[in-house]
Design an enzyme around this catalytic site. Sequence first.
Site, PDB file in Angstrom:
ATOM      1  CG  ASP A 103      38.855  24.334  57.561  1.00  0.00           C
ATOM      2  OD1 ASP A 103      40.086  23.084  57.589  1.00  0.00           O
ATOM      3  OD2 ASP A 103      37.900  24.113  57.634  1.00  0.00           O
ATOM      4  CG  ASP A 238      47.041  22.597  59.487  1.00  0.00           C
ATOM      5  OD1 ASP A 238      46.717  21.705  60.142  1.00  0.00           O
ATOM      6  OD2 ASP A 238      46.522  23.118  58.414  1.00  0.00           O
ATOM      7  N   GLY A 264      50.487  26.488  63.194  1.00  0.00           N
ATOM      8  CA  GLY A 264      49.548  25.450  62.791  1.00  0.00           C
ATOM      9  C   GLY A 264      48.315  25.826  61.831  1.00  0.00           C
ATOM     10  CG  HIS A 265      43.749  24.297  60.692  1.00  0.00           C
ATOM     11  ND1 HIS A 265      43.908  23.908  59.672  1.00  0.00           N
ATOM     12  CD2 HIS A 265      42.499  24.293  61.113  1.00  0.00           C
ATOM     13  CE1 HIS A 265      42.766  23.601  59.053  1.00  0.00           C
ATOM     14  NE2 HIS A 265      41.872  24.309  59.773  1.00  0.00           N
ATOM     15  CG  PHE A 266      42.747  28.319  63.392  1.00  0.00           C
ATOM     16  CD1 PHE A 266      42.102  28.794  62.791  1.00  0.00           C
ATOM     17  CD2 PHE A 266      42.490  27.183  64.048  1.00  0.00           C
ATOM     18  CE1 PHE A 266      40.786  28.309  62.311  1.00  0.00           C
ATOM     19  CE2 PHE A 266      41.191  26.527  63.700  1.00  0.00           C
ATOM     20  CZ  PHE A 266      40.298  27.094  62.795  1.00  0.00           C
TER      21      PHE A 266
END
Length: 290
Positions: A103, A238, A264-266
């Site tokens: 990110d 994500d 996902g994102h994390f």
Amino acid sequence: MTAVHHRYATVRGQELFYREAGPAGAPVIVLLHGFPTSSFMFRKLIPELAVRYRVIAPDHLGFGLSAAPSAEEFGYTFDALTELTAGLLQQLGVTRYAIYVQDYGAPIGWRLALADPAAVTAIVTQNGNGYDAGFVEGFWKTVWDYQREQNPETEANIRGALTLESTRWQYLAGEPDEGLVSPDTWHHDFALLSRPGNDAVQLALFRDYATNPPLYPALHEYLRTTRPPVLAVWGKGDPIFGPEGARAFADDVPDAEIHLLDGGHFLLESAGDEVAGLILGFLDRVSAER
């Protein structure tokens, strides 16, 4: 268990918190976190990498346990955060290192690499974009609208990203088994995100994110000419940076290792052991080849 040290350093008058572990003389990997978290996201990964590597994971200014001067006291830009990171590494005597970017950590990592291409030995990107491909419009349209024009409507919309519900969503969206993600994560992040004045810090960085895509052509040229080893390991669910952002690295580094995992994102929250294994295997291979 590998000991993890929790330390502070003053860089250019600002107090930065960082986690450090591993043998002092080992090859270095620098872990650069994203929004809205901190080096806390690496709490499980650090001991696994530190068996063979010296691991350094700073909190960006305004995040985590680092100082958070107001947006009036400090000009929050990705250039400024990069300069602080470079200053910390200089204080620690680190001149060669691999980077793990996620990110917001990605544009900071790209700036470090462009400023000193010889310093970066390898790149691990985990849902950290370096291409126009991969931006999921459903999330980014709100950011882009705010970048183009700051008015009560666009600001109200972007402030939605600073809520507890949005923070929870970032952790759970795209996860096939939400029960694997501890609620401690989003409550921890939200508590720090909610410090007085931190909203203005985050709004400044949302605006300044517009400076990152214009760097991509220089990043791509760097990747083509310098050819650093690249591992892209991505949570394919994500909703912020989609899988095309991972695949795009092969455009400039044909032998980039690309892994799209359920998550996902994390991604570290649900697939941390798998990610750690991929990173260790990748770093061991590229070290042996050099």
